[in-house]
Design a protein around this motif. Sequence first.
Motif, PDB file in Angstrom:
ATOM      1  N   LEU A 143      11.702 -29.066  85.855  1.00 48.87           N
ATOM      2  CA  LEU A 143      12.603 -29.256  85.236  1.00 48.87           C
ATOM      3  C   LEU A 143      13.755 -28.653  85.362  1.00 48.87           C
ATOM      4  CD1 LEU A 143      12.995 -30.487  82.403  1.00 48.87           C
ATOM      5  CD2 LEU A 143      12.204 -28.138  81.342  1.00 48.87           C
ATOM      6  N   ARG A 144      13.869 -27.394  85.868  1.00 52.74           N
ATOM      7  CA  ARG A 144      15.035 -26.635  86.355  1.00 52.74           C
ATOM      8  C   ARG A 144      15.766 -27.519  87.621  1.00 52.74           C
ATOM      9  NH1 ARG A 144      11.911 -21.867  85.639  1.00 52.74           N
ATOM     10  NH2 ARG A 144      12.032 -21.510  88.058  1.00 52.74           N
ATOM     11  N   GLN A 194      15.390 -30.839  88.214  1.00 49.23           N
ATOM     12  CA  GLN A 194      15.964 -31.962  87.644  1.00 49.23           C
ATOM     13  C   GLN A 194      17.311 -31.503  87.002  1.00 49.23           C
ATOM     14  OE1 GLN A 194      13.651 -33.825  84.879  1.00 49.23           O
ATOM     15  NE2 GLN A 194      14.663 -35.765  85.059  1.00 49.23           N
ATOM     16  N   ARG A 195      17.507 -30.678  86.269  1.00 44.52           N
ATOM     17  CA  ARG A 195      18.726 -30.263  85.778  1.00 44.52           C
ATOM     18  C   ARG A 195      19.759 -30.016  86.545  1.00 44.52           C
ATOM     19  NH1 ARG A 195      16.295 -26.161  80.991  1.00 44.52           N
ATOM     20  NH2 ARG A 195      15.177 -27.925  79.519  1.00 44.52           N
ATOM     21  N   ALA A 196      19.544 -29.029  87.582  1.00 47.71           N
ATOM     22  CA  ALA A 196      20.328 -28.911  88.711  1.00 47.71           C
ATOM     23  C   ALA A 196      20.874 -30.025  89.527  1.00 47.71           C
ATOM     24  CB  ALA A 196      19.807 -27.778  89.653  1.00 47.71           C
ATOM     25  N   GLN A 252      20.950 -33.098  88.219  1.00 50.83           N
ATOM     26  CA  GLN A 252      21.830 -33.877  87.374  1.00 50.83           C
ATOM     27  C   GLN A 252      23.301 -33.370  87.363  1.00 50.83           C
ATOM     28  OE1 GLN A 252      19.735 -33.688  83.700  1.00 50.83           O
ATOM     29  NE2 GLN A 252      18.133 -35.565  84.239  1.00 50.83           N
ATOM     30  N   ARG A 253      23.327 -32.049  87.337  1.00 53.03           N
ATOM     31  CA  ARG A 253      24.713 -31.550  87.431  1.00 53.03           C
ATOM     32  C   ARG A 253      25.488 -32.069  88.688  1.00 53.03           C
ATOM     33  NH1 ARG A 253      26.098 -26.946  84.549  1.00 53.03           N
ATOM     34  NH2 ARG A 253      27.635 -26.260  86.484  1.00 53.03           N
ATOM     35  N   ASP A 287      24.136 -23.849  90.642  1.00 50.07           N
ATOM     36  CA  ASP A 287      23.846 -25.076  89.676  1.00 50.07           C
ATOM     37  C   ASP A 287      22.436 -24.785  89.047  1.00 50.07           C
ATOM     38  OD1 ASP A 287      26.219 -26.606  90.254  1.00 50.07           O
ATOM     39  OD2 ASP A 287      25.109 -27.264  91.995  1.00 50.07           O
ATOM     40  N   GLY A 317      23.166 -22.851  86.135  1.00 50.41           N
ATOM     41  CA  GLY A 317      24.213 -23.586  85.006  1.00 50.41           C
ATOM     42  C   GLY A 317      25.605 -23.111  85.007  1.00 50.41           C
TER      43      GLY A 317
END
Length: 504
Positions: free
Chosen positions: A414-415, A417-419, A421-422, A479, A482
Amino acid sequence: MSLAIVHSRALDGLHAPEVSVEVHLANGLPSFTLVGLAETEVKEARERVRSALATSGFEFPSNKRITVNLAPADLPKEGGRFDLPIALGILAASGQIDAAALEGFEFAGELSLAGELRPVRGALAMALALRRNGPARQPVLPAASAGEAALVSGLRPLAASHLLEVVAAFLPGDSARPLPLASAPATEAGAELPDLREVRGQQGAKRALEIAAAGGHSLLLVGPPGTGKSMLAQRLAGLLPPLDEDEALESAAVLSLAGPFDARRWRRRVVRSPHHSASAVALVGGGSPPRPGEISLAHHGVLFLDELVELPRAALEALREPLETGRITISRAARTLEFPARFQLVAAMNPCPCGHAGSPLHHCRCSPDVMARYQGRLSGPLLDRLDLQVEVPALPPRLLAAAPDGETSAAVALRVQRAQQRQRARQAGLNAALTGVALDRHAALDATGSQFLQTAATRLGWSARAYHRVLRVARTIADLAGRDAISVSDLAEAVQLRRGLATN
């Protein structure tokens, strides 16, 4: 009509150029001549087609001079994919089917002696070529290959399992029996991948694995036997997000060049792990005609090289350019082909020949010279291209038993994927591919960070390539946290993640 033209496609790497199969029947001494730069497999189509037509109940014009031309003449043709169009061309030229009815279709398929259609390589490449050029013609393929082609959205391939079915579809009037539209096979539920939680301890290596997954970075794991290097590498695929449609099509198209693609594994990342005795040709591709190697078969997936230093030196050095460019060009006397090779490399090795250097559990028997020669099998240019070089230390049984369970692969994914996406929102790609102006813009440092990184690069003797790779890793670390800007702590962690070898 003594002349018939049937449309098909050849294979030229990932490209599928159009081929016109021209069949002419003339009076004269009976013969069957096949021209158009055909390889041995294509020339052998004469006997397969002759037998398939006879056993299927059709009349073979054995009293005619048969000439089959595969145009364009300067394009090499290989494989059994032209059996079906040659058979249909003979039937059309001899008046047994209507030649005009074949105009809106493209055919490919290998014939058995009984007329059954066998799958062909490169069905996805053919389908992608049709989509790129606009599907002016409808493909007719063996049932197994048509399922692959149906994965391409906007294409409506027809499936057949026997020559009789194809001919029946082009009979005049109401006697025609249309071929069924192919449908993509049902995708299997994702296989249960190994979970990162099963690896006890090794928090530093787990962190490096997460960073590698988030930024698409290459990773080298160095440590004694049994410390979990292979376990960690096998869990990288479980941290990566599923492929999007374009990536899945590219990956599947390359796999279909090596053999039938298992369409049930659609959108699942490929993990290739060749044995350490693999040759340079096995890794990068080659042969006649050239075929993709392991690095291309791992396109948009993971390439795991265990016992890295045991691979032949030529095979190791052949990895250098693909790691930089994401593609491989195979040049031979007759042909030059380019295959994609945007893979994520994860490699593992022991620190010395006995494997126990730095281990608190065993005494290392290797002298410093022996250790240096062993690690020296990896050339400086290759090491320069490995973003993360991480030590995986041996843990005493007491600490290993007391180590708590770590995070699950789902939580880390999950982390990741978020990175990602950024990164894609910021630069339309992952950090590992940042170069030039884009790297300067998206990985800019303040004065303190710039001074820190320059000092580290000077003391450690880094090249400009190593400097930029550390900068990309630091961008990925930021990233994951965040942050828009890269901090000194991100740079410090990136520097530490590039010091896995004792000689670094």
